[in-house]
Motif scaffolding. Structure first.
Motif, short mmCIF file in Angstrom:
data_model
loop_
_atom_site.label_atom_id
_atom_site.label_comp_id
_atom_site.label_asym_id
_atom_site.label_seq_id
_atom_site.Cartn_x
_atom_site.Cartn_y
_atom_site.Cartn_z
N SER A 25 0.83 -1.20 0.00
CA SER A 25 0.00 0.00 0.00
C SER A 25 0.86 1.26 0.00
O SER A 25 0.52 2.25 -0.64
N VAL A 26 2.00 1.21 0.67
CA VAL A 26 2.92 2.36 0.69
C VAL A 26 3.44 2.62 -0.73
O VAL A 26 3.51 3.77 -1.18
N ASP A 27 3.79 1.56 -1.44
CA ASP A 27 4.26 1.70 -2.82
C ASP A 27 3.20 2.34 -3.71
O ASP A 27 3.50 3.18 -4.55
N ILE A 28 1.96 1.94 -3.51
CA ILE A 28 0.87 2.47 -4.33
C ILE A 28 0.63 3.94 -4.01
O ILE A 28 0.40 4.75 -4.91
N VAL A 29 0.68 4.30 -2.74
CA VAL A 29 0.54 5.71 -2.35
C VAL A 29 1.64 6.54 -3.02
O VAL A 29 1.38 7.60 -3.59
N GLU A 30 2.87 6.06 -2.95
CA GLU A 30 3.99 6.79 -3.56
C GLU A 30 3.81 6.92 -5.07
O GLU A 30 4.10 7.95 -5.66
N TYR A 31 3.32 5.86 -5.71
CA TYR A 31 3.06 5.90 -7.15
C TYR A 31 2.03 6.98 -7.48
O TYR A 31 2.23 7.78 -8.40
N LEU A 32 0.94 7.02 -6.73
CA LEU A 32 -0.11 8.01 -6.98
C LEU A 32 0.42 9.43 -6.79
O LEU A 32 0.09 10.33 -7.56
N ILE A 33 1.23 9.62 -5.77
CA ILE A 33 1.80 10.95 -5.52
C ILE A 33 2.67 11.37 -6.70
O ILE A 33 2.61 12.52 -7.16
N LYS A 34 3.46 10.44 -7.24
CA LYS A 34 4.30 10.74 -8.41
C LYS A 34 3.46 11.09 -9.63
O LYS A 34 3.92 11.79 -10.52
N GLY A 36 0.82 12.85 -9.44
CA GLY A 36 0.18 14.15 -9.22
C GLY A 36 -0.97 14.16 -8.24
O GLY A 36 -1.59 15.20 -8.03
N VAL A 37 -1.27 13.03 -7.64
CA VAL A 37 -2.34 12.96 -6.65
C VAL A 37 -1.77 13.47 -5.32
O VAL A 37 -0.63 13.17 -4.97
N SER A 38 -2.56 14.25 -4.59
CA SER A 38 -2.08 14.74 -3.29
C SER A 38 -1.92 13.56 -2.33
O SER A 38 -2.56 12.52 -2.47
N TYR A 39 -1.07 13.76 -1.31
CA TYR A 39 -0.85 12.70 -0.33
C TYR A 39 -2.17 12.31 0.33
O TYR A 39 -2.46 11.12 0.50
#
Length: 78
Positions: A25-34, A36-39
């Motif tokens: 889940s941490v990897d997916i959050v980081e992917y989304l942030i890259k 352009g999705v806000s944290y």
């Protein structure tokens, strides 16, 4: 070296932590942030995805790339 003389490596504990689904889940959050999705948004989206997987008895690690894209696309529209 004296600094590392008392370090105990607990191989079983490390192996158990590596199998922890929350790492994905941490990897997916980081992917989304890259992308352009806000944290905050990424955290909410992945939280819903994890909950959905738990409700359906699925593991995040077993989802295909296509499954992940479809899930994320539908959750980002909510």
């Amino acid at each position: 070296m004296a600094l590392f003389a008392n370090i105990v490596i607990e191989k079983e504990a490390i192996a158990a932590k590596v199998k922890d689904e929350s790492l994905f889940s941490v990897d997916i959050v980081e992917y989304l942030i890259k992308k352009g999705v806000s944290y905050r948004q990424a955290h909410d989206i992945v939280g819903r995805m994890v909950r959905d997987c738990l409700d359906k008895g699925k593991k995040i690690s077993s989802l295909s790339d296509r499954d992940l894209r479809n899930i994320l696309k539908s959750l980002m529209q909510i």
